[in-house]
Enzyme design. Structure first.
Site, short mmCIF file in Angstrom:
data_model
loop_
_atom_site.label_atom_id
_atom_site.label_comp_id
_atom_site.label_asym_id
_atom_site.label_seq_id
_atom_site.Cartn_x
_atom_site.Cartn_y
_atom_site.Cartn_z
N LYS A 176 0.84 -1.19 0.00
CA LYS A 176 0.00 0.00 0.00
C LYS A 176 0.87 1.24 0.00
O LYS A 176 2.02 1.21 0.43
CB LYS A 176 -0.96 -0.01 1.19
CG LYS A 176 -0.32 0.12 2.55
CD LYS A 176 -1.37 0.04 3.65
CE LYS A 176 -0.76 0.30 5.00
NZ LYS A 176 -1.72 0.21 6.07
N ASP A 234 -9.00 3.30 11.47
CA ASP A 234 -9.54 4.63 11.67
C ASP A 234 -10.82 4.78 10.86
O ASP A 234 -11.91 4.54 11.35
CB ASP A 234 -8.49 5.68 11.30
CG ASP A 234 -8.94 7.11 11.56
OD1 ASP A 234 -10.05 7.32 12.08
OD2 ASP A 234 -8.18 8.04 11.25
N THR A 235 -10.69 5.10 9.58
CA THR A 235 -11.89 5.27 8.75
C THR A 235 -12.37 3.95 8.16
O THR A 235 -13.48 3.87 7.65
CB THR A 235 -11.61 6.25 7.59
OG1 THR A 235 -10.62 5.67 6.73
CG2 THR A 235 -11.13 7.60 8.11
N GLY A 236 -11.52 2.93 8.19
CA GLY A 236 -11.89 1.62 7.66
C GLY A 236 -11.72 1.49 6.16
O GLY A 236 -11.90 0.41 5.62
N GLY A 237 -11.35 2.57 5.49
CA GLY A 237 -11.24 2.53 4.04
C GLY A 237 -10.15 1.60 3.54
O GLY A 237 -10.37 0.78 2.65
N ASP A 296 -3.47 -5.27 11.47
CA ASP A 296 -2.99 -3.89 11.40
C ASP A 296 -3.01 -3.31 12.80
O ASP A 296 -3.61 -3.89 13.72
CB ASP A 296 -3.87 -3.07 10.46
CG ASP A 296 -3.07 -2.02 9.69
OD1 ASP A 296 -1.98 -1.63 10.15
OD2 ASP A 296 -3.53 -1.60 8.62
#
Length: 169
Positions: free
Chosen positions: A45, A77-80, A73
């Site tokens: 990533k 946070d945002t799950g994206g 992980d």
């Protein structure tokens, strides 16, 4: 039962972060050994430094077809990013995916993204409070209370907090 494939989403450019890359590899190999010598895969990533909390999951490195993949992980946070990782693994032929993260920040639409991402289970700890409105079917919240209690006990009995982590703290 399909073989387990341990997947770590932290792999970034080794040329840019050689120390981080090596430490992630060592940690992933230790986890794989603790799970009985399971194979390891990585999701490469990248991050745009101008866009906080946005990551692009580029590709899966390793064989995942027909396997249960466990994605690990540090936080969600945002799950994206982690939702994209699940999609990439399932599209790549993974039999199933389980997500595990230490800290469930779960900001914004994270709960919806995780609930809809296709993972069999999402596991976080309660290092941060997870209110009822952010919980969803498939979310497991593990308590860190036993670990904290043992750490306090080790400190007060002149023991070793490192021993709680098999000497790998």
């Amino acid at each position: 039962m399909a073989q387990i494939r341990l997947v770590d989403t932290w792999l970034r450019s080794p040329a840019a972060h050689p120390t981080h890359y090596r430490s992630v590899m060592v940690l992933a190999e230790k986890w794989a050994d603790q799970l009985g010598g399971v194979p390891i895969a990585f999701i490469h990533k990248t991050r745009d430094p101008l866009k906080p909390n946005e990551v692009v999951a580029n590709r899966v490195v390793g064989e995942i077809k027909g396997r249960l993949c466990v994605v690990i992980d540090d936080m969600v946070d945002t799950g994206g990013t982690i939702a994209k990782a699940v999609r990439q693994l399932l599209d790549g032929g993974a039999a199933d995916v389980v997500l595990a993260a230490t800290h469930g920040v779960l900001s914004g639409e994270a709960s919806r993204r995780l609930a809809e991402c296709g993972a069999r289970e999402v596991i976080v700890t309660n290092t941060l409070p997870i209110p009822d409105e952010k919980r969803f079917p498939g979310l497991t919240v593990l308590s860190i209370a036993p670990l904290l209690a043992r750490a306090i006990e080790e400190v007060f009995e002149d023991g070793s907090v490192t021993s709680l982590f098999n000497g790998n703290a």
